[in-house]
Design a protein around this motif. Structure first.
Motif, PDB file in Angstrom:
ATOM      1  N   HIS A 170      -4.537  11.781  52.015  1.00  0.00           N
ATOM      2  CA  HIS A 170      -4.314  13.216  52.177  1.00  0.00           C
ATOM      3  C   HIS A 170      -2.975  13.675  51.607  1.00  0.00           C
ATOM      4  O   HIS A 170      -2.905  14.692  50.909  1.00  0.00           O
ATOM      5  CB  HIS A 170      -4.433  13.592  53.652  1.00  0.00           C
ATOM      6  CG  HIS A 170      -5.772  13.311  54.231  1.00  0.00           C
ATOM      7  ND1 HIS A 170      -6.917  13.974  53.832  1.00  0.00           N
ATOM      8  CD2 HIS A 170      -6.177  12.406  55.167  1.00  0.00           C
ATOM      9  CE1 HIS A 170      -7.954  13.518  54.506  1.00  0.00           C
ATOM     10  NE2 HIS A 170      -7.538  12.568  55.319  1.00  0.00           N
ATOM     11  N   VAL A 171      -1.889  12.969  51.901  1.00  0.00           N
ATOM     12  CA  VAL A 171      -0.594  13.367  51.360  1.00  0.00           C
ATOM     13  C   VAL A 171      -0.572  13.198  49.850  1.00  0.00           C
ATOM     14  O   VAL A 171      -0.047  14.045  49.122  1.00  0.00           O
ATOM     15  CB  VAL A 171       0.544  12.554  52.016  1.00  0.00           C
ATOM     16  CG1 VAL A 171       1.886  12.914  51.388  1.00  0.00           C
ATOM     17  CG2 VAL A 171       0.576  12.814  53.517  1.00  0.00           C
ATOM     18  N   LEU A 172      -1.151  12.114  49.366  1.00  0.00           N
ATOM     19  CA  LEU A 172      -1.215  11.901  47.917  1.00  0.00           C
ATOM     20  C   LEU A 172      -2.038  12.977  47.235  1.00  0.00           C
ATOM     21  O   LEU A 172      -1.689  13.458  46.153  1.00  0.00           O
ATOM     22  CB  LEU A 172      -1.795  10.516  47.624  1.00  0.00           C
ATOM     23  CG  LEU A 172      -1.879  10.113  46.153  1.00  0.00           C
ATOM     24  CD1 LEU A 172      -0.493  10.079  45.531  1.00  0.00           C
ATOM     25  CD2 LEU A 172      -2.566   8.766  46.011  1.00  0.00           C
ATOM     26  N   SER A 173      -3.119  13.385  47.875  1.00  0.00           N
ATOM     27  CA  SER A 173      -3.938  14.463  47.314  1.00  0.00           C
ATOM     28  C   SER A 173      -3.157  15.766  47.249  1.00  0.00           C
ATOM     29  O   SER A 173      -3.243  16.510  46.267  1.00  0.00           O
ATOM     30  CB  SER A 173      -5.204  14.645  48.165  1.00  0.00           C
ATOM     31  OG  SER A 173      -5.955  15.758  47.739  1.00  0.00           O
TER      32      SER A 173
ATOM     33  N   SER B 223      -0.617  15.587  44.368  1.00  0.00           N
ATOM     34  CA  SER B 223      -1.166  15.552  43.012  1.00  0.00           C
ATOM     35  C   SER B 223      -1.712  16.891  42.553  1.00  0.00           C
ATOM     36  O   SER B 223      -2.104  17.027  41.392  1.00  0.00           O
ATOM     37  CB  SER B 223      -2.284  14.500  42.934  1.00  0.00           C
ATOM     38  OG  SER B 223      -3.348  14.816  43.827  1.00  0.00           O
ATOM     39  N   ASP B 224      -1.738  17.885  43.430  1.00  0.00           N
ATOM     40  CA  ASP B 224      -2.213  19.210  43.053  1.00  0.00           C
ATOM     41  C   ASP B 224      -1.163  19.911  42.193  1.00  0.00           C
ATOM     42  O   ASP B 224       0.008  19.979  42.563  1.00  0.00           O
ATOM     43  CB  ASP B 224      -2.506  20.038  44.311  1.00  0.00           C
ATOM     44  CG  ASP B 224      -3.135  21.371  43.986  1.00  0.00           C
ATOM     45  OD1 ASP B 224      -2.366  22.318  43.709  1.00  0.00           O
ATOM     46  OD2 ASP B 224      -4.367  21.476  43.995  1.00  0.00           O
ATOM     47  N   SER B 225      -1.569  20.442  41.049  1.00  0.00           N
ATOM     48  CA  SER B 225      -0.611  21.034  40.113  1.00  0.00           C
ATOM     49  C   SER B 225       0.071  22.268  40.689  1.00  0.00           C
ATOM     50  O   SER B 225       1.275  22.477  40.482  1.00  0.00           O
ATOM     51  CB  SER B 225      -1.312  21.382  38.794  1.00  0.00           C
ATOM     52  OG  SER B 225      -2.355  22.324  39.007  1.00  0.00           O
ATOM     53  N   GLU B 226      -0.663  23.105  41.420  1.00  0.00           N
ATOM     54  CA  GLU B 226      -0.048  24.292  42.005  1.00  0.00           C
ATOM     55  C   GLU B 226       0.939  23.910  43.110  1.00  0.00           C
ATOM     56  O   GLU B 226       1.993  24.540  43.270  1.00  0.00           O
ATOM     57  CB  GLU B 226      -1.126  25.228  42.546  1.00  0.00           C
ATOM     58  CG  GLU B 226      -1.963  25.888  41.443  1.00  0.00           C
ATOM     59  CD  GLU B 226      -2.864  26.978  41.990  1.00  0.00           C
ATOM     60  OE1 GLU B 226      -2.916  27.134  43.231  1.00  0.00           O
ATOM     61  OE2 GLU B 226      -3.505  27.662  41.180  1.00  0.00           O
ATOM     62  N   HIS B 227       0.615  22.883  43.872  1.00  0.00           N
ATOM     63  CA  HIS B 227       1.552  22.410  44.887  1.00  0.00           C
ATOM     64  C   HIS B 227       2.840  21.911  44.247  1.00  0.00           C
ATOM     65  O   HIS B 227       3.946  22.197  44.722  1.00  0.00           O
ATOM     66  CB  HIS B 227       0.922  21.285  45.711  1.00  0.00           C
ATOM     67  CG  HIS B 227      -0.175  21.745  46.611  1.00  0.00           C
ATOM     68  ND1 HIS B 227      -0.968  20.884  47.334  1.00  0.00           N
ATOM     69  CD2 HIS B 227      -0.623  23.000  46.913  1.00  0.00           C
ATOM     70  CE1 HIS B 227      -1.837  21.574  48.047  1.00  0.00           C
ATOM     71  NE2 HIS B 227      -1.655  22.858  47.807  1.00  0.00           N
TER      72      HIS B 227
ATOM     73  N   MET C 134       4.578  19.361  52.184  1.00  0.00           N
ATOM     74  CA  MET C 134       3.634  18.316  51.806  1.00  0.00           C
ATOM     75  C   MET C 134       2.733  17.945  52.981  1.00  0.00           C
ATOM     76  O   MET C 134       1.514  17.780  52.828  1.00  0.00           O
ATOM     77  CB  MET C 134       4.393  17.079  51.322  1.00  0.00           C
ATOM     78  CG  MET C 134       4.972  17.207  49.937  1.00  0.00           C
ATOM     79  SD  MET C 134       3.656  17.259  48.687  1.00  0.00           S
ATOM     80  CE  MET C 134       4.653  17.318  47.198  1.00  0.00           C
ATOM     81  N   MET C 135       3.327  17.807  54.156  1.00  0.00           N
ATOM     82  CA  MET C 135       2.543  17.459  55.337  1.00  0.00           C
ATOM     83  C   MET C 135       1.574  18.583  55.707  1.00  0.00           C
ATOM     84  O   MET C 135       0.440  18.325  56.118  1.00  0.00           O
ATOM     85  CB  MET C 135       3.475  17.162  56.508  1.00  0.00           C
ATOM     86  CG  MET C 135       4.457  16.028  56.264  1.00  0.00           C
ATOM     87  SD  MET C 135       3.650  14.441  56.050  1.00  0.00           S
ATOM     88  CE  MET C 135       3.201  14.078  57.733  1.00  0.00           C
TER      89      MET C 135
ATOM     90  N   LEU D 172      -2.486  18.356  55.894  1.00  0.00           N
ATOM     91  CA  LEU D 172      -3.305  18.788  57.024  1.00  0.00           C
ATOM     92  C   LEU D 172      -4.392  19.750  56.564  1.00  0.00           C
ATOM     93  O   LEU D 172      -5.517  19.716  57.071  1.00  0.00           O
ATOM     94  CB  LEU D 172      -2.432  19.450  58.093  1.00  0.00           C
ATOM     95  CG  LEU D 172      -3.168  19.926  59.346  1.00  0.00           C
ATOM     96  CD1 LEU D 172      -3.880  18.779  60.032  1.00  0.00           C
ATOM     97  CD2 LEU D 172      -2.208  20.600  60.312  1.00  0.00           C
ATOM     98  N   SER D 173      -4.069  20.591  55.596  1.00  0.00           N
ATOM     99  CA  SER D 173      -5.090  21.474  55.039  1.00  0.00           C
ATOM    100  C   SER D 173      -6.217  20.668  54.398  1.00  0.00           C
ATOM    101  O   SER D 173      -7.402  21.022  54.513  1.00  0.00           O
ATOM    102  CB  SER D 173      -4.452  22.410  54.006  1.00  0.00           C
ATOM    103  OG  SER D 173      -5.417  23.254  53.423  1.00  0.00           O
ATOM    104  N   SER D 174      -5.866  19.568  53.730  1.00  0.00           N
ATOM    105  CA  SER D 174      -6.878  18.685  53.153  1.00  0.00           C
ATOM    106  C   SER D 174      -7.742  18.059  54.241  1.00  0.00           C
ATOM    107  O   SER D 174      -8.963  17.921  54.087  1.00  0.00           O
ATOM    108  CB  SER D 174      -6.198  17.595  52.322  1.00  0.00           C
ATOM    109  OG  SER D 174      -7.122  16.637  51.872  1.00  0.00           O
ATOM    110  N   VAL D 175      -7.112  17.692  55.357  1.00  0.00           N
ATOM    111  CA  VAL D 175      -7.866  17.144  56.484  1.00  0.00           C
ATOM    112  C   VAL D 175      -8.843  18.178  57.028  1.00  0.00           C
ATOM    113  O   VAL D 175     -10.014  17.882  57.299  1.00  0.00           O
ATOM    114  CB  VAL D 175      -6.896  16.675  57.589  1.00  0.00           C
ATOM    115  CG1 VAL D 175      -7.651  16.358  58.871  1.00  0.00           C
ATOM    116  CG2 VAL D 175      -6.122  15.462  57.129  1.00  0.00           C
ATOM    117  N   ASN D 176      -8.374  19.414  57.192  1.00  0.00           N
ATOM    118  CA  ASN D 176      -9.245  20.480  57.698  1.00  0.00           C
ATOM    119  C   ASN D 176     -10.433  20.709  56.777  1.00  0.00           C
ATOM    120  O   ASN D 176     -11.547  20.982  57.238  1.00  0.00           O
ATOM    121  CB  ASN D 176      -8.447  21.775  57.843  1.00  0.00           C
ATOM    122  CG  ASN D 176      -7.439  21.706  58.968  1.00  0.00           C
ATOM    123  OD1 ASN D 176      -7.616  20.973  59.929  1.00  0.00           O
ATOM    124  ND2 ASN D 176      -6.361  22.458  58.850  1.00  0.00           N
ATOM    125  N   GLU D 177     -10.194  20.602  55.490  1.00  0.00           N
ATOM    126  CA  GLU D 177     -11.292  20.778  54.542  1.00  0.00           C
ATOM    127  C   GLU D 177     -12.320  19.665  54.681  1.00  0.00           C
ATOM    128  O   GLU D 177     -13.520  19.916  54.661  1.00  0.00           O
ATOM    129  CB  GLU D 177     -10.742  20.810  53.115  1.00  0.00           C
ATOM    130  CG  GLU D 177     -11.801  21.056  52.059  1.00  0.00           C
ATOM    131  CD  GLU D 177     -11.216  21.126  50.659  1.00  0.00           C
ATOM    132  OE1 GLU D 177     -12.006  21.247  49.699  1.00  0.00           O
ATOM    133  OE2 GLU D 177      -9.982  21.059  50.521  1.00  0.00           O
TER     134      GLU D 177
END
Length: 672
Positions: free
Chosen positions: A184-187, A190-194, A482-483, A487-492
């Motif tokens: 999740h943190v790596l994802s 790796s997001d360009s907008e992030h 980042m965290m 967490l947003s990735s986890v929710n998704e």
């Protein structure tokens, strides 16, 4: 003897030939059997059929519909078996989609069969109770507010969410902890907008480090203090500056907070109050003005949604413009900032923070002792013995603003093919704000560096050192960002939004759609910390839903009922901003706290009563009455009157009578 030897050759050769033919027959039989085994094995296909692929979500929620896709071009009818129910597959362009629901089982087991019942493929995913999908977000919020350890709260929530993603399997508990970073943190990283957000946060941190050390920010403080006559006028000035920097909420928070922090400190305005003003003039302004970086995103969502409506007449931009008047929370939140600033009144935790700031006579605010506070790291004093020129900060900031605006215009024109007919709103709506802001921060940093060196204010080593000091002060908020993204990735992955949206599955009356959408969007944004994510999820659902309900009641297309449609569209935007203001997971909340030098938890704790106050009034006095026919402008007027009355009854001033002038005099003396 020779004859005997010769006579023995014939039988020997014949035996070898016979054995060879027998081996060939055996080998051919084995190959035939192997081929038949491959073709007839479950999951395999008959000759002449293309390979089929069965896919379903990695996790399903009990009672929440999910989609199953089968890809391929079968030569015979196929069936999908789920929970004992057989679903016939209808393939279009090589794909069939079936909606499934799991109720009691702990796994969703799918079986693909042919007409004769032969199993072709199987797939399985864990299933959990739907309410568990909101547990990580709620856990993060509760832990952050109770223990004031934001990073730890987010990490625990991510680990719990990862374990839920494995269906609460006992043997996956350790794996979920390891995946919290590896997946999740790596994802998120790796997001360009992030990464764009990370880069321009680092760049503005470096620029602020330079202009703080070269005396530029002190120079601004001296000039603005000449026009600021007290605490109220300083707060009003901060609100006006936040309104003026309207083009992007990130830039708004970072620029206003860093520019006004020294001034408000001198006037003994709490860091919590500064963070509130910065936060409440960031997203609300960007969300409702006509030329901002949000417009392209919002209009694009509306355009995609109205395409699902047969016979709808009107453009996406026209719908957005019509919905602005119904965006009650952003409008009222912005107005309440100036009510607070001009009246000097506060209530709740904010009042206590203001009293502490006044009584400490310019001493460091209590919020700065919190571990999550970054003011100590971000505070860089001007170098002694050098002139404090305001231009050393004003020019880099001006370069930042104009470069960012020019970058948005350029990227927007590029997106539109440099069409001469493109309007300013369309150009700015289609611009790439992340790229433009990075250009602005980079160029403004270079300008600050060049001005510092040309005037001989700092040596090259000093300039580089304090640039890194400014960058270093951003590491903590970037870590929290980042965290939060993780967490947003986890929710998704847990389909949290699907569960929250399911509360609207029952039929609604047309008048209840706007308030229901507003509350649901707000809660989703509060739980996920992403206003843009909520808009991206809710808008494609709400627009067709609102139109379908109007059609069901015979009101679709009726001018007298279109206000319900526009109010529903606006409710998504307004609810996303409201939830964003209340959530400690939101990016703008974090950036406002960081730029203001305030602890994140302290910022949320003091701002939350104000956000709930305005949100409740906008719900009761504007959204609901307007849905039943009250003009939108009258709803805003009534809400303003109620807010003023409530502030009069609940609020009081932190300073004693005559203290306002005394603070101004001392601030001017300190500035000199």
């Amino acid at each position: 003897m020779y004859a005997q030897r010769a006579s023995g050759v014939g039988p020997l050769v014949g035996s070898i030939s016979h054995d060879r033919r027998r081996c060939q027959r055996v080998l051919a039989g084995l190959l035939t059997a192997l081929l038949a085994l491959v073709l007839l094995w479950p999951g395999g296909l008959r000759a002449g059929e293309a390979e089929l692929e069965l896919s379903l979500p990695a996790l399903v929620l009990k009672g929440i519909p999910f989609e199953v896709k089968v890809s391929g071009t079968p030569a015979q009818p196929l069936w999908l078996v789920l929970d004992g129910e057989h679903h016939g597959l209808a393939f279009e362009e090589g794909e069939a989609v079936v909606e499934g629901v799991v109720t009691g089982a702990d796994h969703a087991t799918l079986t693909l069969t042919d007409a004769g019942g032969r199993v072709l493929a199987e797939a399985q995913s864990p299933a959990i109770a739907a309410w568990l999908s909101v547990l990580p977000a709620l856990l993060a919020i509760v832990l952050a507010l109770v223990f004031r350890q934001v990073i730890l709260a987010l990490f625990i929530a991510i680990c719990v969410g990862g374990w839920l993603g494995y269906g609460l399997a006992g043997d996956r508990l350790l794996t979920s902890v390891l995946d919290s970073v590896n997946l999740h943190v790596l994802s998120a990283a790796s997001d360009s907008e992030h990464m764009s957000v990370v880069l321009f946060c680092l760049l503005i941190g470096g620029m602020v480090g330079i202009i703080s050390r070269n005396g530029g920010t002190v120079g601004i403080a001296r000039h603005i203090t000449r026009f600021v006559r007290g605490r109220r006028s300083a707060q009003t000035t901060t609100g006006l500056l936040g309104t003026a920097i309207f083009f992007d909420d990130y830039a708004n928070a970072l620029i206003v907070g860093n520019t006004m922090r020294n001034i408000t400190d001198k006037l003994r305005i709490s860091r919590e109050k500064l963070a509130y003003i910065v936060d409440s003039t960031a997203a609300p302004v960007t969300a409702i003005l006509l030329v901002t970086t949000w417009i392209g995103f919002q209009v694009g969502l509306i355009d995609e949604a109205i395409r699902q409506i047969d016979g709808f007449e009107g453009s996406a931009y026209g719908v957005f413009l019509a919905a602005i008047g119904y965006s009650f929370y952003p409008i009222l939140a912005l107005l309440f900032v100036f009510m607070i600033s001009l009246s000097g009144r506060d209530f709740g935790p904010m009042l206590q923070a203001e009293i502490r700031a006044v009584q400490q006579h310019g001493e460091q605010d209590e919020a700065l002792t919190d571990r999550e506070a970054i003011a100590e790291e971000a505070s860089i004093d001007a170098k002694p013995g050098i002139p404090h020129r305001a231009l050393n900060a004003i020019i880099p900031m001006t370069v930042l603003v104009f470069t960012t605006l020019g970058g948005i215009w350029y990227t927007g024109m590029s997106e539109l093919g440099f069409s001469a007919e493109a309007g300013l709103r369309e150009v700015f709506g289609g611009g790439d704000s992340f790229t433009a802001m990075m250009w602005g921060f980079l160029l403004s940093t270079l300008v600050a560096l060049a001005m510092t060196r040309l005037q001989g204010l700092l040596s090259m080593d000093e300039t580089a050192h304090y640039w890194f000091e400014g960058v270093k002060s951003m590491l903590l908020p970037i870590t929290i960002l980042m965290m939060a993204w993780a967490l947003s990735s986890v929710n998704e992955s847990l389909h949290t939004s699907d569960y929250l949206v399911s509360v609207l599955s029952d039929s609604l009356s047309p008048e209840l759609i706007p308030v229901s959408v507003f509350l649901l969007s707000a809660f989703t944004a509060f739980a996920t910390g992403s206003s843009w994510g909520v808009m991206g999820i809710m808008m494609p659902l709400v627009v067709p839903l609102a139109w379908a309900v109007l059609q069901h009641h015979g009101l679709a297309g009726d001018p007298a009922a279109m206000h319900l449609f526009y109010a529903s569209v606006a409710a998504v935007l307004a609810g996303a901003v409201w939830g964003d203001h209340c959530s400690p997971l939101a990016e703008t909340t974090l950036l406002a706290a960081m730029a203001s030098g305030c602890g994140l938890v302290e910022h949320v704790r003091t701002q939350l009563p104000y956000a709930l106050f305005v949100g409740g009034i906008s719900t009761v006095c504007a959204i609901m009455p307007v849905a039943y026919g009250l003009p939108w402008w009258l709803g805003i007027a009534i809400s303003i009157a109620v807010m003023a009355l409530g502030l009069r009854l609940l609020g009081r001033r932190a300073e004693e009578p005559g203290e306002e002038a005394g603070v101004s005099v001392r601030a001017e003396a300190d500035a000199r």
